[in-house]
Design a protein around this motif. Structure first.
Motif, PDB file in Angstrom:
ATOM      1  N   ALA A 133       1.061  -1.092   0.138  1.00 20.34           N
ATOM      2  CA  ALA A 133      -0.475   0.266  -0.099  1.00 20.34           C
ATOM      3  C   ALA A 133       0.878   1.188   0.368  1.00 20.34           C
ATOM      4  O   ALA A 133       0.686   2.088  -0.426  1.00 20.34           O
ATOM      5  CB  ALA A 133      -0.561  -0.201   1.292  1.00 20.34           C
ATOM      6  N   SER A 134       1.600   1.082   0.900  1.00 18.71           N
ATOM      7  CA  SER A 134       2.626   2.500   1.043  1.00 18.71           C
ATOM      8  C   SER A 134       2.898   3.091  -0.753  1.00 18.71           C
ATOM      9  O   SER A 134       3.250   3.467  -1.109  1.00 18.71           O
ATOM     10  CB  SER A 134       3.910   2.207   1.906  1.00 18.71           C
ATOM     11  N   ASP A 135       3.710   1.488  -1.127  1.00 12.16           N
ATOM     12  CA  ASP A 135       4.494   1.799  -2.724  1.00 12.16           C
ATOM     13  C   ASP A 135       3.484   2.105  -3.776  1.00 12.16           C
ATOM     14  O   ASP A 135       3.635   3.038  -4.117  1.00 12.16           O
ATOM     15  CB  ASP A 135       5.037   0.574  -2.629  1.00 12.16           C
ATOM     16  N   CYS A 136       1.982   2.182  -3.424  1.00  6.76           N
ATOM     17  CA  CYS A 136       0.894   2.262  -4.409  1.00  6.76           C
ATOM     18  C   CYS A 136       0.832   3.441  -3.935  1.00  6.76           C
ATOM     19  O   CYS A 136       0.898   4.106  -5.410  1.00  6.76           O
ATOM     20  CB  CYS A 136       0.010   1.364  -4.183  1.00  6.76           C
ATOM     21  N   LEU A 137       0.634   3.787  -3.154  1.00 16.05           N
ATOM     22  CA  LEU A 137      -0.086   5.456  -2.555  1.00 16.05           C
ATOM     23  C   LEU A 137       1.585   6.260  -3.031  1.00 16.05           C
ATOM     24  O   LEU A 137       0.946   7.295  -3.553  1.00 16.05           O
ATOM     25  CB  LEU A 137      -0.253   5.615  -1.646  1.00 16.05           C
ATOM     26  N   SER A 138       2.786   5.760  -2.320  1.00 11.18           N
ATOM     27  CA  SER A 138       3.911   6.979  -3.362  1.00 11.18           C
ATOM     28  C   SER A 138       3.845   6.998  -4.905  1.00 11.18           C
ATOM     29  O   SER A 138       3.799   8.550  -4.968  1.00 11.18           O
ATOM     30  CB  SER A 138       4.804   6.462  -2.618  1.00 11.18           C
ATOM     31  N   GLU A 139       3.421   6.328  -5.347  1.00 10.08           N
ATOM     32  CA  GLU A 139       4.041   6.700  -6.381  1.00 10.08           C
ATOM     33  C   GLU A 139       2.897   7.077  -7.623  1.00 10.08           C
ATOM     34  O   GLU A 139       3.067   7.894  -8.070  1.00 10.08           O
ATOM     35  CB  GLU A 139       3.863   4.642  -7.330  1.00 10.08           C
ATOM     36  N   LYS A 140       1.901   7.059  -6.885  1.00  8.36           N
ATOM     37  CA  LYS A 140       0.831   8.638  -7.412  1.00  8.36           C
ATOM     38  C   LYS A 140       1.023   9.542  -6.583  1.00  8.36           C
ATOM     39  O   LYS A 140       0.207  10.340  -7.103  1.00  8.36           O
ATOM     40  CB  LYS A 140      -0.709   7.221  -6.546  1.00  8.36           C
ATOM     41  N   GLY A 141       1.674  10.020  -6.029  1.00  2.00           N
ATOM     42  CA  GLY A 141       2.383  11.428  -5.557  1.00  2.00           C
ATOM     43  C   GLY A 141       2.026  11.584  -3.887  1.00  2.00           C
ATOM     44  O   GLY A 141       1.706  12.962  -2.981  1.00  2.00           O
ATOM     45  N   HIS A 142       1.100  10.402  -3.724  1.00  2.00           N
ATOM     46  CA  HIS A 142       0.615  11.238  -2.406  1.00  2.00           C
ATOM     47  C   HIS A 142       2.144  10.811  -1.014  1.00  2.00           C
ATOM     48  O   HIS A 142       2.444  10.286  -1.184  1.00  2.00           O
ATOM     49  CB  HIS A 142      -0.059   9.658  -1.715  1.00  2.00           C
ATOM     50  N   THR A 143       1.471  11.633  -0.108  1.00  2.00           N
ATOM     51  CA  THR A 143       2.432  11.207   1.452  1.00  2.00           C
ATOM     52  C   THR A 143       1.994  10.276   2.653  1.00  2.00           C
ATOM     53  O   THR A 143       0.659  10.389   3.146  1.00  2.00           O
ATOM     54  CB  THR A 143       2.982  12.633   1.840  1.00  2.00           C
ATOM     55  N   ILE A 144       3.141   9.071   2.803  1.00  2.00           N
ATOM     56  CA  ILE A 144       2.459   8.330   3.894  1.00  2.00           C
ATOM     57  C   ILE A 144       2.869   8.891   4.828  1.00  2.00           C
ATOM     58  O   ILE A 144       3.939   8.692   4.825  1.00  2.00           O
ATOM     59  CB  ILE A 144       2.802   7.083   3.426  1.00  2.00           C
ATOM     60  N   ASP A 145       3.066   9.507   6.052  1.00  2.00           N
ATOM     61  CA  ASP A 145       3.047   9.351   7.558  1.00  2.00           C
ATOM     62  C   ASP A 145       2.746   7.877   8.482  1.00  2.00           C
ATOM     63  O   ASP A 145       1.576   7.093   8.193  1.00  2.00           O
ATOM     64  CB  ASP A 145       2.710  10.211   7.916  1.00  2.00           C
ATOM     65  N   THR A 146       3.560   7.693   8.774  1.00  2.00           N
ATOM     66  CA  THR A 146       2.898   6.221   9.661  1.00  2.00           C
ATOM     67  C   THR A 146       4.086   6.193  10.892  1.00  2.00           C
ATOM     68  O   THR A 146       3.305   5.482  12.241  1.00  2.00           O
ATOM     69  CB  THR A 146       4.434   4.791   9.323  1.00  2.00           C
ATOM     70  N   THR A 147       3.263   7.474  11.344  1.00  2.00           N
ATOM     71  CA  THR A 147       3.917   7.521  12.936  1.00  2.00           C
ATOM     72  C   THR A 147       2.117   7.048  13.767  1.00  2.00           C
ATOM     73  O   THR A 147       0.528   7.667  12.944  1.00  2.00           O
ATOM     74  CB  THR A 147       3.342   9.100  13.630  1.00  2.00           C
ATOM     75  N   HIS A 148       2.572   5.975  14.900  1.00  2.00           N
ATOM     76  CA  HIS A 148       1.606   6.322  15.925  1.00  2.00           C
ATOM     77  C   HIS A 148       1.036   7.252  16.771  1.00  2.00           C
ATOM     78  O   HIS A 148       2.680   8.041  17.658  1.00  2.00           O
ATOM     79  CB  HIS A 148       1.977   5.127  15.882  1.00  2.00           C
TER      80      HIS A 148
END
Length: 305
Positions: free
Chosen positions: A14-29
């Protein structure tokens, strides 16, 4: 482009897919109080079972200037999200119902095998140098009756697998029988409790938090039966379950979920008739890959229908 908070982590697919679409992913809890401070900074929040999005947290996401538009539960159940409140306030709420059914069903079956053949206990005692062969006289699953409470995707998955093992299948759900499953018998809850050798739970939590298997209903269960819970900890009154195990009314229990996680009650964690796992129903490579792909698809479809 979207700013996405994966508060309970996210599979790399999911991270790779979304990053490839240009979205920013924050996995901080973020724990509950800090989450209220930041939730409005994100367009999407993805949670698993560790994060609860109740009305007070959602109110923080509904302040002027908030960006939040979509909540995703990376899993099946939505009972840790106040769905009605969120949707009434215009937030999208989605889950990923298609990816973990097989993994959860297999774990439930694993607990059944553990209990039927004392695998959970003999694995410990033999490591202690004890050769208790005569103590571990078990039973076959073949020919036994499995009662399934909740007959959605996971319930149907375990029904098919248990039926292939030669088990007789009873099921109960509030909405009534499913016409397409003539090999499996729909019964009322009391009948299921009285006739099943194994009972497995696959239903969401009750809205009021009431247990399906409490002191009263547990006493209706066939003497010597086994109970499996890979759904939600609130579905069983664990004090009543322990009493039934101690009295011999129940022969064993397989648990993957608890009212508190991790469970701290030594009466529960040290009980020899309980096979325990740490909420790993969907913790397989296949399920996590599938959930990750579903998360990516949900976001793409929601924002680019």
């Amino acid at each position: 482009m979207l700013k996405i908070l994966a508060n309970d982590g996210l599979d790399s697919i999911a991270s790779d897919c979304l990053s490839e679409k240009g979205h920013t992913i924050d996995t901080t809890h973020f724990d509950p109080e800090p989450l209220k401070e930041v939730i409005g900074d994100y367009d999407v929040i993805i949670v698993r079972s560790a994060t609860t999005l109740d009305q007070t947290t959602l109110d923080a996401a509904l302040q002027p200037g908030s960006k939040l538009k979509l909540i995703i539960r990376a899993g099946v159940g939505l009972d840790n999200i106040d769905v009605d409140y969120a949707t009434a306030k215009g937030l999208g709420v989605r889950n990923t119902p298609n990816s973990s059914s097989t993994s959860v069903a297999e774990l439930a079956l694993g607990h059944m095998f553990n209990l039927a053949r004392h695998i959970h206990l003999s694995n410990i005692t033999i490591r202690k140098g004890e050769w208790n062969k005569k103590h571990y006289n078990g039973i076959q699953l073949y020919g036994r009756t499995l009662g399934i409470i909740g007959f959605g995707r996971i319930g149907q998955e375990i029904a098919a697998k248990a039926h292939a093992l030669g088990m007789n299948i009873l099921y109960y759900q509030r909405s009534g029988p499913k016409a397409s499953h003539e090999d499996f018998k729909f019964v009322d809850l009391d009948t299921l409790l009285k006739e099943s050798d194994f009972i497995t739970l696959h239903t969401p939590s009750n809205p009021d938090g009431r247990a399906i298997l409490d002191a009263e209903t547990i006493q209706k269960i066939k003497k010597g039966a086994y109970v499996i819970n890979t759904a939600r900890g609130s579905l069983i009154d664990y004090d009543a379950l322990l009493d039934a195990l101690d009295s011999g009314h129940l022969s064993g229990a397989g648990l993957d979920v608890y009212t508190e996680e991790p469970p701290l009650n030594p009466r529960l964690t040290q009980h020899p008739k309980i096979s325990m796992t740490p909420h790993i129903g969907a913790s397989t490579e296949e399920a996590q890959r599938g959930i990750g792909a579903e998360v990516c698809d949900v976001i793409t479809q929601y924002f680019m229908p």
